[in-house]
Write an enzyme that holds these catalytic residues in place. Structure first.
Site, PDB file in Angstrom:
ATOM      1  N   TYR A 101      -7.817   7.431  14.745  1.00 40.13           N
ATOM      2  CA  TYR A 101      -6.577   6.846  13.995  1.00 40.13           C
ATOM      3  C   TYR A 101      -6.664   6.876  12.677  1.00 40.13           C
ATOM      4  O   TYR A 101      -5.797   7.367  11.807  1.00 40.13           O
ATOM      5  CB  TYR A 101      -5.873   5.818  14.654  1.00 40.13           C
ATOM      6  CG  TYR A 101      -5.201   5.152  13.914  1.00 40.13           C
ATOM      7  CD1 TYR A 101      -3.538   5.582  13.928  1.00 40.13           C
ATOM      8  CD2 TYR A 101      -5.411   4.294  13.024  1.00 40.13           C
ATOM      9  CE1 TYR A 101      -2.803   5.122  12.754  1.00 40.13           C
ATOM     10  CE2 TYR A 101      -4.483   3.712  12.059  1.00 40.13           C
ATOM     11  CZ  TYR A 101      -3.332   4.308  11.930  1.00 40.13           C
ATOM     12  OH  TYR A 101      -2.266   3.613  10.884  1.00 40.13           O
ATOM     13  N   ASP A 139      -1.098   5.747  16.913  1.00 36.65           N
ATOM     14  CA  ASP A 139      -1.386   4.192  17.092  1.00 36.65           C
ATOM     15  C   ASP A 139      -0.428   3.783  18.102  1.00 36.65           C
ATOM     16  O   ASP A 139       0.459   4.704  18.706  1.00 36.65           O
ATOM     17  CB  ASP A 139      -1.154   3.650  15.466  1.00 36.65           C
ATOM     18  CG  ASP A 139       0.269   3.645  15.491  1.00 36.65           C
ATOM     19  OD1 ASP A 139       1.080   4.267  15.762  1.00 36.65           O
ATOM     20  OD2 ASP A 139       0.885   2.702  14.654  1.00 36.65           O
ATOM     21  N   TRP A 187       0.902  -1.171   0.072  1.00 36.60           N
ATOM     22  CA  TRP A 187       0.166   0.165  -0.021  1.00 36.60           C
ATOM     23  C   TRP A 187       0.607   1.340   0.142  1.00 36.60           C
ATOM     24  O   TRP A 187       0.355   2.709   0.127  1.00 36.60           O
ATOM     25  CB  TRP A 187      -0.956   0.132   1.112  1.00 36.60           C
ATOM     26  CG  TRP A 187      -0.106  -0.194   2.510  1.00 36.60           C
ATOM     27  CD1 TRP A 187       0.478   0.532   3.217  1.00 36.60           C
ATOM     28  CD2 TRP A 187      -0.031  -1.554   2.904  1.00 36.60           C
ATOM     29  NE1 TRP A 187       0.866  -0.277   4.451  1.00 36.60           N
ATOM     30  CE2 TRP A 187       0.772  -1.501   4.216  1.00 36.60           C
ATOM     31  CE3 TRP A 187      -0.517  -2.915   2.673  1.00 36.60           C
ATOM     32  CZ2 TRP A 187       1.016  -2.545   4.869  1.00 36.60           C
ATOM     33  CZ3 TRP A 187      -0.199  -3.834   3.615  1.00 36.60           C
ATOM     34  CH2 TRP A 187       0.513  -3.739   4.600  1.00 36.60           C
ATOM     35  N   ARG A 188       2.256   1.242  -0.046  1.00 36.67           N
ATOM     36  CA  ARG A 188       3.113   2.456  -0.010  1.00 36.67           C
ATOM     37  C   ARG A 188       3.096   2.852  -1.523  1.00 36.67           C
ATOM     38  O   ARG A 188       3.467   4.045  -1.398  1.00 36.67           O
ATOM     39  CB  ARG A 188       4.491   1.998   0.607  1.00 36.67           C
ATOM     40  CG  ARG A 188       4.557   1.782   1.913  1.00 36.67           C
ATOM     41  CD  ARG A 188       4.711   2.758   2.572  1.00 36.67           C
ATOM     42  NE  ARG A 188       4.621   2.859   4.221  1.00 36.67           N
ATOM     43  CZ  ARG A 188       5.318   2.410   5.054  1.00 36.67           C
ATOM     44  NH1 ARG A 188       6.463   2.138   4.719  1.00 36.67           N
ATOM     45  NH2 ARG A 188       5.054   2.230   6.313  1.00 36.67           N
ATOM     46  N   GLU A 205      -5.833   0.310   6.257  1.00 35.65           N
ATOM     47  CA  GLU A 205      -5.767   0.659   7.729  1.00 35.65           C
ATOM     48  C   GLU A 205      -6.620  -0.274   8.571  1.00 35.65           C
ATOM     49  O   GLU A 205      -6.560  -0.503   9.679  1.00 35.65           O
ATOM     50  CB  GLU A 205      -6.247   2.162   7.986  1.00 35.65           C
ATOM     51  CG  GLU A 205      -5.137   3.012   7.444  1.00 35.65           C
ATOM     52  CD  GLU A 205      -3.835   2.878   7.865  1.00 35.65           C
ATOM     53  OE1 GLU A 205      -3.689   2.427   9.088  1.00 35.65           O
ATOM     54  OE2 GLU A 205      -2.722   3.613   7.338  1.00 35.65           O
ATOM     55  N   CYS A 207      12.328   1.162  17.259  1.00 32.47           N
ATOM     56  CA  CYS A 207      11.876   1.393  18.515  1.00 32.47           C
ATOM     57  C   CYS A 207      10.688   0.395  19.059  1.00 32.47           C
ATOM     58  O   CYS A 207       9.746   0.474  19.281  1.00 32.47           O
ATOM     59  CB  CYS A 207      11.082   2.842  18.694  1.00 32.47           C
ATOM     60  SG  CYS A 207      11.030   3.350  20.195  1.00 32.47           S
ATOM     61  N   GLN A 217      -4.958  -3.535  15.074  1.00 33.73           N
ATOM     62  CA  GLN A 217      -4.359  -4.537  16.084  1.00 33.73           C
ATOM     63  C   GLN A 217      -3.985  -5.520  15.604  1.00 33.73           C
ATOM     64  O   GLN A 217      -4.342  -6.842  15.833  1.00 33.73           O
ATOM     65  CB  GLN A 217      -5.725  -4.923  16.832  1.00 33.73           C
ATOM     66  CG  GLN A 217      -6.142  -3.536  17.839  1.00 33.73           C
ATOM     67  CD  GLN A 217      -5.290  -3.028  18.958  1.00 33.73           C
ATOM     68  OE1 GLN A 217      -4.823  -3.803  19.827  1.00 33.73           O
ATOM     69  NE2 GLN A 217      -4.533  -2.184  18.699  1.00 33.73           N
ATOM     70  N   LEU A 243      -8.707 -13.393  10.297  1.00 28.45           N
ATOM     71  CA  LEU A 243      -8.324 -12.022  10.620  1.00 28.45           C
ATOM     72  C   LEU A 243      -8.450 -11.936  12.142  1.00 28.45           C
ATOM     73  O   LEU A 243      -7.727 -11.160  12.803  1.00 28.45           O
ATOM     74  CB  LEU A 243      -8.420 -11.195  10.079  1.00 28.45           C
ATOM     75  CG  LEU A 243      -7.445 -10.695   8.744  1.00 28.45           C
ATOM     76  CD1 LEU A 243      -8.044  -9.624   7.990  1.00 28.45           C
ATOM     77  CD2 LEU A 243      -6.134 -10.439   9.282  1.00 28.45           C
ATOM     78  N   GLY A 244      -9.641 -12.149  12.787  1.00 27.71           N
ATOM     79  CA  GLY A 244     -10.085 -11.809  14.111  1.00 27.71           C
ATOM     80  C   GLY A 244     -10.704 -10.291  14.211  1.00 27.71           C
ATOM     81  O   GLY A 244     -10.822  -9.723  12.929  1.00 27.71           O
TER      82      GLY A 244
END
Length: 329
Positions: free
Chosen positions: A109, A127, A13-14, A26, A181, A31, A69-70
């Site tokens: 978000y 996020d 998607w970039r 998105e 990070c 999650q 996917l939940g």
DNA sequence: AACCCGGGGAG
DNA sequence: CTCCCAGGGTT
């Protein structure tokens, strides 16, 4: 931004600013780890390439592409929102934060992500990555499980957000959060903002972010009846409350005179994020086609078989159960 | 403001 | 085991 230009992850998607594609992406990634959602995203936009095809699709097929996917309300809401775009926005994807926010399943978000990436609006997309990176840079122990955390870190983010390329900035923070990070064992040696990171300076990067709330899984028992006649069995669709919204499962009750046809039981233990499930499945093998059809019609169950059941989305443990049953027989 | 909603991978 | 992931909706 310099770091991002050199180190951005190469993701499907970039290479687009198509708001429909970014929106789907998105929602899939809510999650959900990139590696887990990548293929679902690609399959989804291939089958539903634009708003209209999604809006006019059958709910069962949308759920089928969401299988595994939940957080299934995401799929239900996605379908609803596509219809919302057709009726409320004349089929044109809304191009401002406030309008995007009106879509079902789109919160602050996601609206910020779409608005910044597709329409260059300078809005921080806060996020889990953003919480972590910001709290470490500022050595800020504001509790990210607090309901005020979003607004707090939103204001903090504005302090460091540039006017240019807001979408790339948001994605740069995500990439730093994901690749450098990280929640555990952050790779501070290669961090582009190490010299400006207060937590790194103090030497307690691992103490951030502060998260007080901890949810404990609850035990839950489910009892299903796998009611068979030859190659066929009965299923039903769950409602949109509780777990596994709108997914298909088995009958949960049988008339007492069916009990003599129970051949055996199988117990499955399955762990969810918020639940420890114990699922008992009783195998009911009927030799009477009329009883089978009568019970099915009276309770609005659906008669299916293993091959046909692939057109429905089942909860993971039940899908595994069916697979094993079929392999054994 | 608190609680609910999946599935998977990392440590 | 625990933690967390490109969060949002409901109550």
């Amino acid at each position: 931004m310099k770091w991002y230009d050199l180190n951005a992850r190469e993701l499907p998607w970039r290479s687009t600013k198509n708001p429909y594609h970014i929106w789907i992406c998105e929602i899939v990634l809510q999650q959900t780890r990139v590696e887990q959602g990548k293929n679902h995203y690609l399959n989804f936009i291939e089958r539903f390439p634009e708003v209209k095809s999604l809006a006019y699709a059958h709910t069962d097929e949308v759920l089928l592409y969401w299988k595994g996917l939940g957080y299934y309300s995401r799929a239900i809401n996605l379908h609803t929102a596509a219809q919302q775009i057709m009726t409320d926005f004349n089929g044109i994807f809304p191009n401002h934060f406030e309008e995007i926010l009106k879509l079902k399943g789109v919160g602050k978000y996601t609206a910020a992500a779409v608005a910044s990436i597709c329409f260059d609006e300078k809005i921080p997309a806060i996020d889990g990555n953003f919480y972590r990176v910001l709290s470490r840079i500022f050595a800020d122990d504001f509790d990210i499980s607090s309901s005020k955390a979003y607004q707090y870190f939103y204001n903090l983010a504005l302090l460091i957000m540039p006017d240019e390329r807001p979408g790339d900035f948001n994605q740069a923070i995500m990439d730093i959060g994901s690749e450098v990070c990280k929640p555990k064992n952050p790779n501070c040696e290669v961090c582009p903002v190490r010299d400006n990171c207060l937590a790194f300076g103090i030497g307690n990067v691992q103490d951030f972010p502060l998260k007080s709330k901890k949810v404990k899984a609850q035990d839950l028992k489910l009892h299903y009846y796998h009611i068979r006649y030859r190659e066929e069995f009965l299923i039903k669709q769950r409602d949109d409350s509780f777990i596994w919204k709108k997914l298909y499962d088995f009958p949960e009750k049988i008339p007492s005179h069916f009990e003599k046809w129970i051949t055996h039981e199988k117990t499955i233990h399955h762990k969810l994020t918020h639940k420890n499930l114990e699922i008992v499945i009783s195998e009911v093998v009927l030799d009477n086609k009329k009883e089978f059809q009568k019970f099915s019609e009276e309770n609005h169950f659906i008669i299916t078989n293993y091959e046909e059941s692939h057109l429905k989305s089942f909860p993971k443990p039940l899908e595994n159960f069916l697979k094993k049953e079929f392999e054994e027989s």
